[in-house]
Design a protein around this motif. Sequence first.
Motif, mmCIF file in Angstrom:
data_model
loop_
_atom_site.group_PDB
_atom_site.id
_atom_site.type_symbol
_atom_site.label_atom_id
_atom_site.label_comp_id
_atom_site.label_asym_id
_atom_site.label_seq_id
_atom_site.Cartn_x
_atom_site.Cartn_y
_atom_site.Cartn_z
ATOM 1 N N ALA A 132 0.835 -1.203 0.000
ATOM 2 C CA ALA A 132 0.000 0.000 0.000
ATOM 3 C C ALA A 132 0.870 1.254 0.000
ATOM 4 C CB ALA A 132 -0.939 -0.012 1.204
ATOM 5 N N GLN A 133 1.993 1.216 0.715
ATOM 6 C CA GLN A 133 2.908 2.368 0.718
ATOM 7 C C GLN A 133 3.490 2.598 -0.666
ATOM 8 O OE1 GLN A 133 3.642 4.499 3.578
ATOM 9 N NE2 GLN A 133 4.120 5.682 1.742
ATOM 10 N N GLU A 134 3.818 1.529 -1.372
ATOM 11 C CA GLU A 134 4.313 1.662 -2.757
ATOM 12 C C GLU A 134 3.252 2.311 -3.637
ATOM 13 O OE1 GLU A 134 5.762 -2.027 -4.434
ATOM 14 O OE2 GLU A 134 6.904 -2.477 -2.611
ATOM 15 N N LEU A 135 2.003 1.870 -3.492
ATOM 16 C CA LEU A 135 0.912 2.471 -4.269
ATOM 17 C C LEU A 135 0.787 3.960 -3.954
ATOM 18 C CD1 LEU A 135 -1.616 2.282 -6.164
ATOM 19 C CD2 LEU A 135 -2.924 1.837 -4.087
ATOM 20 N N VAL A 136 0.794 4.298 -2.674
ATOM 21 C CA VAL A 136 0.667 5.699 -2.263
ATOM 22 C C VAL A 136 1.796 6.529 -2.862
ATOM 23 C CG1 VAL A 136 0.842 7.252 -0.263
ATOM 24 C CG2 VAL A 136 -0.663 5.248 -0.165
ATOM 25 N N ASP A 137 3.030 6.055 -2.739
ATOM 26 C CA ASP A 137 4.186 6.805 -3.255
ATOM 27 C C ASP A 137 4.108 6.958 -4.770
ATOM 28 O OD1 ASP A 137 5.123 6.946 -0.646
ATOM 29 O OD2 ASP A 137 6.601 5.333 -0.910
ATOM 30 N N ASP A 138 3.787 5.858 -5.461
ATOM 31 C CA ASP A 138 3.690 5.914 -6.926
ATOM 32 C C ASP A 138 2.551 6.822 -7.374
ATOM 33 O OD1 ASP A 138 5.854 4.229 -7.368
ATOM 34 O OD2 ASP A 138 4.626 2.434 -7.647
ATOM 35 N N LEU A 139 1.415 6.734 -6.699
ATOM 36 C CA LEU A 139 0.269 7.554 -7.088
ATOM 37 C C LEU A 139 0.562 9.033 -6.872
ATOM 38 C CD1 LEU A 139 -2.559 7.601 -8.265
ATOM 39 C CD2 LEU A 139 -3.455 7.133 -5.975
ATOM 40 N N ARG A 140 1.229 9.358 -5.796
ATOM 41 C CA ARG A 140 1.593 10.769 -5.561
ATOM 42 C C ARG A 140 2.551 11.270 -6.638
ATOM 43 N NH1 ARG A 140 2.067 10.774 1.058
ATOM 44 N NH2 ARG A 140 -0.075 11.476 1.410
ATOM 45 N N ASP A 141 3.533 10.455 -7.009
ATOM 46 C CA ASP A 141 4.461 10.848 -8.080
ATOM 47 C C ASP A 141 3.727 10.985 -9.409
ATOM 48 O OD1 ASP A 141 6.579 10.837 -6.293
ATOM 49 O OD2 ASP A 141 7.432 8.948 -7.018
ATOM 50 N N HIS A 142 2.839 10.058 -9.683
ATOM 51 C CA HIS A 142 2.041 10.059 -10.910
ATOM 52 C C HIS A 142 1.227 11.359 -11.016
ATOM 53 C CE1 HIS A 142 -1.496 7.749 -13.082
ATOM 54 N NE2 HIS A 142 -1.094 8.777 -13.777
ATOM 55 N N ILE A 143 0.528 11.696 -9.953
ATOM 56 C CA ILE A 143 -0.289 12.912 -9.927
ATOM 57 C C ILE A 143 0.591 14.155 -10.066
ATOM 58 C CG2 ILE A 143 -1.757 14.348 -8.431
ATOM 59 C CD1 ILE A 143 -3.002 11.668 -7.404
ATOM 60 N N ASP A 144 1.725 14.159 -9.408
ATOM 61 C CA ASP A 144 2.664 15.284 -9.496
ATOM 62 C C ASP A 144 3.115 15.494 -10.939
ATOM 63 O OD1 ASP A 144 4.523 17.308 -8.847
ATOM 64 O OD2 ASP A 144 6.061 15.847 -8.258
ATOM 65 N N LEU A 145 3.505 14.423 -11.615
ATOM 66 C CA LEU A 145 3.969 14.521 -12.995
ATOM 67 C C LEU A 145 2.866 15.048 -13.911
ATOM 68 C CD1 LEU A 145 6.124 14.071 -15.178
ATOM 69 C CD2 LEU A 145 5.430 11.663 -15.257
ATOM 70 N N GLU A 146 1.669 14.524 -13.744
ATOM 71 C CA GLU A 146 0.578 14.979 -14.604
ATOM 72 C C GLU A 146 0.173 16.416 -14.281
ATOM 73 O OE1 GLU A 146 -1.504 10.710 -15.750
ATOM 74 O OE2 GLU A 146 -2.653 12.140 -14.550
ATOM 75 N N ASP A 147 -0.126 16.699 -13.018
ATOM 76 C CA ASP A 147 -0.639 18.021 -12.653
ATOM 77 C C ASP A 147 0.381 19.131 -12.860
ATOM 78 O OD1 ASP A 147 -3.040 16.882 -11.931
ATOM 79 O OD2 ASP A 147 -2.853 17.330 -9.793
ATOM 80 N N ASN A 148 1.609 18.911 -12.440
ATOM 81 C CA ASN A 148 2.593 19.991 -12.384
ATOM 82 C C ASN A 148 3.489 20.102 -13.601
ATOM 83 O OD1 ASN A 148 1.754 20.913 -9.767
ATOM 84 N ND2 ASN A 148 2.675 19.052 -8.962
ATOM 85 N N ILE A 149 3.455 19.109 -14.480
ATOM 86 C CA ILE A 149 4.240 19.191 -15.714
ATOM 87 C C ILE A 149 3.301 19.124 -16.924
ATOM 88 C CG2 ILE A 149 6.107 18.205 -17.097
ATOM 89 C CD1 ILE A 149 7.217 19.139 -14.449
ATOM 90 N N LEU A 150 2.719 17.955 -17.158
ATOM 91 C CA LEU A 150 1.923 17.737 -18.368
ATOM 92 C C LEU A 150 0.686 18.630 -18.420
ATOM 93 C CD1 LEU A 150 1.612 16.008 -20.942
ATOM 94 C CD2 LEU A 150 0.329 14.353 -19.554
ATOM 95 N N PHE A 151 -0.128 18.601 -17.379
ATOM 96 C CA PHE A 151 -1.372 19.363 -17.403
ATOM 97 C C PHE A 151 -1.128 20.859 -17.237
ATOM 98 C CE2 PHE A 151 -3.932 15.475 -15.692
ATOM 99 C CZ PHE A 151 -3.708 14.806 -16.879
ATOM 100 N N ALA A 152 -0.075 21.218 -16.521
ATOM 101 C CA ALA A 152 0.239 22.652 -16.342
ATOM 102 C C ALA A 152 0.499 23.307 -17.695
ATOM 103 C CB ALA A 152 1.450 22.798 -15.427
ATOM 104 N N ARG A 153 1.079 22.569 -18.622
ATOM 105 C CA ARG A 153 1.334 23.120 -19.970
ATOM 106 C C ARG A 153 0.033 23.444 -20.687
ATOM 107 N NH1 ARG A 153 5.646 18.700 -22.282
ATOM 108 N NH2 ARG A 153 7.301 19.177 -20.800
ATOM 109 N N VAL A 154 -0.919 22.560 -20.561
ATOM 110 C CA VAL A 154 -2.198 22.747 -21.247
ATOM 111 C C VAL A 154 -2.908 23.992 -20.684
ATOM 112 C CG1 VAL A 154 -4.498 21.764 -21.638
ATOM 113 C CG2 VAL A 154 -2.471 20.302 -21.761
ATOM 114 N N LEU A 155 -2.816 24.174 -19.380
ATOM 115 C CA LEU A 155 -3.541 25.276 -18.730
ATOM 116 C C LEU A 155 -2.756 26.592 -18.727
ATOM 117 C CD1 LEU A 155 -5.088 23.302 -15.746
ATOM 118 C CD2 LEU A 155 -6.127 23.840 -17.955
ATOM 119 N N ALA A 156 -1.506 26.554 -19.179
ATOM 120 C CA ALA A 156 -0.666 27.771 -19.164
ATOM 121 C C ALA A 156 -1.122 28.776 -20.209
ATOM 122 C CB ALA A 156 0.793 27.401 -19.411
#
Length: 156
Positions: A132-156
């Motif tokens: 479960a800790q691996e899932l939590v860590d991976d999911l947080r990294d996944h969300i960070d990459l999408e929200d703060n890099i990939l999706f931030a470009r679209v909304l910029a």
Amino acid sequence: MIDHELWQNASDSDIIDHILPRYHDTHRRQLDELVPLAEKVAGVHAGKFPAEMVPLLHTIQGELLSHMMKEERILFPMLKQGAGRAAAMPVRMMMHEHTEHDAAIERLLEITNNLQAPADACRSWQQLYSLAQELVDDLRDHIDLEDNILFARVLA
């Protein structure tokens, strides 16, 4: 933790091509292992095991599978085709769902003492919390990459 500098200069296609195997496929495997293990541990340790964990993991699994399917079938193809700002509405929806995923993670941590198994927990219970800790860590990294890099470009 993701390397923001590395991904800042990557193309949308390269980021998506990384996300799919690294996070989407990984989350599917993690949940396929986690949910049955949680059911097993809950059955053996009823009364001591957090009763809310199994239904919460079922909810996380259902919501995450639905979320990833929408990204894979709708949003990611749009981004790979250069939709840019035209993808703003689906991006906002995915970011809203990320907020819900974060809330589910927080609840999971809350009911499991931050995924710290009791001192006398069996090996399966310890393994469950480790996975479960691996899932939590991976999911947080996944969300960070999408929200703060990939999706931030679209909304910029």
